[in-house]
Motif scaffolding. Structure first.
Motif, PDB file in Angstrom:
ATOM      1  N   LEU A  12       6.070   6.990  11.660  1.00  0.00           N
ATOM      2  CA  LEU A  12       6.106   6.950  10.244  1.00  0.00           C
ATOM      3  C   LEU A  12       6.506   5.561   9.881  1.00  0.00           C
ATOM      4  N   ARG A  13       7.599   5.008  10.308  1.00  0.00           N
ATOM      5  CA  ARG A  13       8.204   3.689   9.895  1.00  0.00           C
ATOM      6  C   ARG A  13       6.989   2.561  10.220  1.00  0.00           C
ATOM      7  N   PHE A  14       6.542   2.796  11.390  1.00  0.00           N
ATOM      8  CA  PHE A  14       5.314   1.719  11.552  1.00  0.00           C
ATOM      9  C   PHE A  14       3.996   1.792  10.589  1.00  0.00           C
ATOM     10  N   TYR A  15       3.526   2.997  10.419  1.00  0.00           N
ATOM     11  CA  TYR A  15       2.342   3.067   9.409  1.00  0.00           C
ATOM     12  C   TYR A  15       2.781   2.826   8.209  1.00  0.00           C
ATOM     13  N   THR A  16       3.981   3.094   7.523  1.00  0.00           N
ATOM     14  CA  THR A  16       4.425   2.740   6.165  1.00  0.00           C
ATOM     15  C   THR A  16       4.581   1.168   6.333  1.00  0.00           C
TER      16      THR A  16
END
Length: 111
Positions: free
Chosen positions: A84-88
């Motif tokens: 989730l952090r990466f895609y954000t």
């Protein structure tokens, strides 16, 4: 195995998806695909290649492939905080606060 994790389903997906493979020193270290309806699928990076920019380059390759003005979509497991952090960081935003029946959240990267 459930009905969604069977060989025929994965073979069908491979035929309908443009797949990118990242290699370092002759070794496959990552993969990502994009479907005809602009969905990022099958994102994976080997543990040894994480933090090297491989994942970013795979997402950009998929985004260039899907570049028709339509947003790029993906599904990520709700409990995958790193994903989730990466895609954000890559510009994706959550499109719904609740996981679907498979436990995934949907994200979209606007164009």
């Amino acid at each position: 195995l459930d009905d969604l994790d069977v060989e025929p389903r994965w073979r069908e997906r491979l035929e309908a998806v443009a797949t990118y493979v990242a290699c370092l020193d002759g070794t496959d270290v990552g993969t990502a695909g994009v479907s005809g309806d602009h969905e990022l699928l099958g994102m994976w990076v080997a543990r040894a290649a994480r933090g090297t920019g491989v994942a970013d380059r795979l997402v950009e390759a998929v985004a260039r492939h899907a570049a028709t003005g339509a947003p790029l979509h993906l599904r990520v497991m709700a409990g995958n905080a790193v994903g989730l952090r990466f895609y954000t960081r890559c510009g994706f935003v959550l499109t719904g606060p609740e996981p679907d029946a498979e436990g995934c959240l949907t994200m979209t990267r606007p164009r």
